[in-house]
Structures are given as C-alpha cells and as structure tokens.
Design a protein around this motif. Structure first.
Motif, PDB file in Angstrom:
ATOM      1  N   UNK A 180     -19.147  -2.802  -2.391  1.00  0.00           N
ATOM      2  CA  UNK A 180     -19.103  -2.809  -0.932  1.00  0.00           C
ATOM      3  C   UNK A 180     -18.052  -1.811  -0.463  1.00  0.00           C
ATOM      4  N   UNK A 181     -18.479  -0.804   0.298  1.00  0.00           N
ATOM      5  CA  UNK A 181     -17.580   0.290   0.672  1.00  0.00           C
ATOM      6  C   UNK A 181     -16.416  -0.187   1.530  1.00  0.00           C
ATOM      7  N   UNK A 182     -16.681  -1.031   2.511  1.00  0.00           N
ATOM      8  CA  UNK A 182     -15.624  -1.474   3.417  1.00  0.00           C
ATOM      9  C   UNK A 182     -14.535  -2.231   2.656  1.00  0.00           C
ATOM     10  N   UNK A 183     -14.954  -3.154   1.787  1.00  0.00           N
ATOM     11  CA  UNK A 183     -13.969  -3.915   1.009  1.00  0.00           C
ATOM     12  C   UNK A 183     -13.216  -3.016   0.032  1.00  0.00           C
ATOM     13  N   UNK A 184     -13.937  -2.046  -0.563  1.00  0.00           N
ATOM     14  CA  UNK A 184     -13.280  -1.166  -1.534  1.00  0.00           C
ATOM     15  C   UNK A 184     -12.239  -0.286  -0.842  1.00  0.00           C
ATOM     16  N   UNK A 185     -12.542   0.185   0.357  1.00  0.00           N
ATOM     17  CA  UNK A 185     -11.568   0.997   1.089  1.00  0.00           C
ATOM     18  C   UNK A 185     -10.314   0.169   1.384  1.00  0.00           C
ATOM     19  N   UNK A 186     -10.501  -1.103   1.772  1.00  0.00           N
ATOM     20  CA  UNK A 186      -9.347  -1.984   1.995  1.00  0.00           C
ATOM     21  C   UNK A 186      -8.505  -2.087   0.725  1.00  0.00           C
ATOM     22  N   UNK A 187      -9.194  -2.291  -0.411  1.00  0.00           N
ATOM     23  CA  UNK A 187      -8.483  -2.355  -1.690  1.00  0.00           C
ATOM     24  C   UNK A 187      -7.775  -1.031  -1.965  1.00  0.00           C
ATOM     25  N   UNK A 188      -8.453   0.078  -1.686  1.00  0.00           N
ATOM     26  CA  UNK A 188      -7.884   1.399  -1.939  1.00  0.00           C
ATOM     27  C   UNK A 188      -6.634   1.675  -1.131  1.00  0.00           C
ATOM     28  N   UNK A 189      -6.639   1.266   0.136  1.00  0.00           N
ATOM     29  CA  UNK A 189      -5.468   1.456   0.989  1.00  0.00           C
ATOM     30  C   UNK A 189      -4.275   0.704   0.415  1.00  0.00           C
ATOM     31  N   UNK A 297      -7.828   8.291   7.832  1.00  0.00           N
ATOM     32  CA  UNK A 297      -7.406   7.895   6.485  1.00  0.00           C
ATOM     33  C   UNK A 297      -6.015   8.442   6.156  1.00  0.00           C
ATOM     34  N   UNK A 298      -5.691   9.639   6.643  1.00  0.00           N
ATOM     35  CA  UNK A 298      -4.361  10.211   6.395  1.00  0.00           C
ATOM     36  C   UNK A 298      -3.275   9.415   7.118  1.00  0.00           C
ATOM     37  N   UNK A 299      -3.543   9.001   8.370  1.00  0.00           N
ATOM     38  CA  UNK A 299      -2.568   8.192   9.108  1.00  0.00           C
ATOM     39  C   UNK A 299      -2.321   6.871   8.384  1.00  0.00           C
ATOM     40  N   UNK A 300      -3.391   6.205   7.972  1.00  0.00           N
ATOM     41  CA  UNK A 300      -3.263   4.916   7.278  1.00  0.00           C
ATOM     42  C   UNK A 300      -2.462   5.074   5.990  1.00  0.00           C
ATOM     43  N   UNK A 301      -2.699   6.176   5.277  1.00  0.00           N
ATOM     44  CA  UNK A 301      -2.022   6.416   3.996  1.00  0.00           C
ATOM     45  C   UNK A 301      -0.513   6.576   4.182  1.00  0.00           C
ATOM     46  N   UNK A 302      -0.107   7.287   5.252  1.00  0.00           N
ATOM     47  CA  UNK A 302       1.319   7.594   5.441  1.00  0.00           C
ATOM     48  C   UNK A 302       2.064   6.548   6.272  1.00  0.00           C
ATOM     49  N   UNK A 303       1.355   5.712   7.009  1.00  0.00           N
ATOM     50  CA  UNK A 303       1.983   4.879   8.028  1.00  0.00           C
ATOM     51  C   UNK A 303       3.089   3.986   7.496  1.00  0.00           C
ATOM     52  N   UNK A 304       2.873   3.299   6.381  1.00  0.00           N
ATOM     53  CA  UNK A 304       3.820   2.280   5.928  1.00  0.00           C
ATOM     54  C   UNK A 304       4.703   2.742   4.769  1.00  0.00           C
ATOM     55  N   UNK A 305       4.941   4.037   4.687  1.00  0.00           N
ATOM     56  CA  UNK A 305       5.769   4.554   3.591  1.00  0.00           C
ATOM     57  C   UNK A 305       7.129   5.067   4.049  1.00  0.00           C
TER      58      UNK A 305
END
Length: 379
Positions: A180-189, A297-305
């Motif tokens: 499932x793409x949506x769930x996998x993206x959540x896991x990936x984040x 996706x770039x914003x989500x990746x950097x937001x909490x670092x």
C-alpha cells in the motif's frame, strides 16, 4: 450496505499501518503482561517478495526499544533450529543455538522469516515453540516478553514456497501484507527514506510494487528495492551516472528511467532547507504536479531535523510559509506528512509543535479540512 463493505476478504489483507498497530499492540502486551504470553497467538504475515515484511518488523522492534532476532528458517536444518544433543553421565541433553533469548526478563520480537520456504522437518521443529513457546526435547522456554512473528512468501508470486502443514498453520494468526503506497510512504518518512523516493511514490503509487511486465530475474519495483534505491542515493548523490546504473539494477530500466527523471527534477528543490529556515529566502511554488510532490516530500524530510529548539521553531515557521502557497490537495499531503513526525519526533509531539505555532490559526482557517482530517487520524 454496499457490496464492497460486505465482500469476503479471503486473504485478510492488511496495510503497513494496520500491521504496525497489531504488532506493536502484541509486543507491548508481552512486555507489560508476561502472564499473557501463552494466550497471545503468534503472528504470520504472508506477502509478495520484496513487500517489506522483514524490514517492517525490524523497524517496529527498534522503535519500541526492544530486542530483535531474525531467524532465516529457509537456510536452516533442524539441528540449526533445535540444537545438538550431547551425552553427559549417560544422560542426553540438548545444546540450544545461541540466537535463542535466555534472559527471563528480556523483551523483544523473534522473527521466523522465510517460514513458507523452510524444509518440512524445520517446520515440524517449529510446532512446539510456536504453540507452547518451548523447544522439543530441550529444557528451554522462550521468555514471556518475546513476541513470535513469522513471515513468508506466496505461491502465486513464483517464489520458493513449501506448503505449510495444517498443524503449524493452525498455531498462527494469519494476515497478508499489502503493498500500500500511502502506508509505505508513512513508514518511509519515519525511517529516513530519501524524499525523492517518497515523493515519487506519492506521484506514481502504482510503481511501489510492480511485477507484471517486469523481468523478475533482475531488479523490479518493490518496497524492498525502493528502500535500497534510497540508500544508493545517499551513497552516490555526487555521481549521477553511477546512481543511474544502481537504480536500473534495483528497480529495472523502465521504471528506473522514470524515477531518474523525477530525481533530476527534484534536485531543483535542494534549497528547501534554506526556505524553511530563512524567511527572506524567495520561493515560487511550481505549477506542475510532479514538482509539487517533490516540494512536499522535501519539506516533510527536513522539517523535524532541527538540532536545537530555536532551529526547530524556524523550520515550523517555514513549513507555514510553504503551506500558504499550496492548493488544498497538496496542503493536505503536507499537513499529513508533517504530523507523522519522524524517527526523532513522535506524531503527538509534531502535532503539538504545529498547533502551538503563531501561524496556526490562520492556516487552520484556510485549510480547515486538511487539519481536521489529521486530528481525527491521531485521535
């Protein structure tokens, strides 16, 4: 009642999100209530090769801070699983393998991977440990803090699969893990998957898992191969030619060409971190859908670092500046991804940081639906 709601699911399909909740709940029950160890069933997850069964279970153990033992049954003989006998003072005793947990107070998940590919005698040896949490003939019992999970492939996927006996099958709670793409993206984040990969899967969800039309003797798209694409981006981001060869070898040339074009395009937004942290940095939201997926996706990746609280607050301010430039559909994606947090920030902590920011009221009024959907999901 509509037909889809009453249709019989003969495979008991579960998404990554649902599987994660089940495994966590069972593992926490073992840890907090050891007296329930013999009442909680072992879990059995089937799924296509590469769907991410093993990595999902490992990441859950890491997140919970408990032990993890990966036992590859297909590579074992019975003695590898059960141990070897020795004779002392005319009595036979069994020497169990070193992978078995022995600390009675320890907690963890033991994964019997590739169980559907294991030799029949190894499956037989697994009967008692799965049912009674003990090894046959050996003076050994699995500590009550350990959850037993098994994983295996499906016969329909042309993988090496041996029929599981009814006696062993009846000892498990069975589920099939869906790609499932949506769930996998959540896991990936939450697990640091590169934003160009999560962005591409959001843009082209059908390519998360694709066997039809692919050369299955070489690389093809699956959750496992996309995770490895992410690793190779980190290794070869300074040499696109080598990266391209690695990507083609992992997911095939057809999908690889499409991904590399998305990767090339997403490189235009490498300055997203500067946009997040510098309010004077100019940023124009792109018009094309694929480019907006890359931005989100770039914003989500950097937001909490952020390394400090002050730096983290700057990034949340930047999140709102970018959110204000998005259309409602992409705003919903960004809010959802932001509230998931990552491996450092838990979802509730992420929501609190977003909702306590000075820009929250205006954004919540503008994108009310996007925020309200996430409150419901986290409730």
């Amino acid at each position: 009642m509509n037909a889809s709601a009453t249709a019989l699911d003969t495979h008991n399909l579960v998404t990554v999100t649902k599987a994660t909740k089940i495994i966590k709940k069972y593992a926490q029950a073992h840890a907090k209530h050891p007296e329930l160890a013999h009442k909680i069933p072992a879990l059995m997850f089937r799924g296509a090769p590469g769907v991410g069964k093993s990595s999902l279970i490992r990441s859950i153990a890491e997140e919970l801070g408990i032990g993890f033992v990966d036992v590859r049954l297909a590579q074992m003989e019975r003695v590898d699983f059960q141990g070897l006998p020795s004779v002392e003072k005319k009595q036979t005793s069994w020497n169990i393998p070193s992978f078995w947990p022995t600390d009675p107070k320890s907690k963890g998940i033991i994964l019997f991977d590739e169980i559907t590919s294991a030799p029949q005698d190894v499956q037989v040896a697994a009967y008692q440990i799965v049912l009674d949490r003990a090894l046959p003939n050996a003076d050994y019992e699995l500590p009550p803090g350990w959850l037993i999970v098994a994983a295996g492939n499906r016969a329909i996927d042309k993988a090496v699969v041996k029929a599981m006996s009814s006696a062993l099958a009846n000892r498990f709670l069975h589920m099939e893990l869906a790609a499932d793409a949506e769930s996998w993206v959540e896991w990936g984040v939450r697990n640091g998957i590169h934003p160009s990969v999560t962005g591409f899967i959001q843009y082209r969800p059908a390519l998360l898992f694709k066997m039809e039309g692919e050369n299955l003797e070489q690389g093809w798209p699956s959750p496992r191969s996309w995770e490895r694409v992410s690793t190779n981006i980190d290794l070869f981001n300074d040499d696109v030619d080598i990266l391209r060869s690695a990507v083609y070898g992992l997911i095939g040339t057809g999908v690889g060409v499409e991904f590399m074009e998305f990767y090339r395009m997403s490189a235009k937004f490498d300055d997203i971190l500067q946009v997040l942290t510098n309010p004077k940095k100019e940023f124009k939201m792109p018009e094309k859908a694929d480019e907006r997926y890359a931005v989100v996706s770039a914003v989500i990746y950097h937001l909490w670092n952020g390394e400090t609280e002050a730096e983290q607050n700057k990034r949340v301010d930047g999140f709102y500046r970018i959110l204000d430039k998005l259309t409602p559909d992409f705003a919903a994606l960004l809010v959802k991804g932001a509230m998931m947090g990552n491996d450092k920030v838990k979802p509730m902590e992420a929501m609190n940081a977003i909702c306590s920011n000075k820009h929250y009221d205006a954004a919540a009024e503008k994108f009310d639906k996007a925020f309200s959907q996430q409150y419901a999901a986290l409730d």
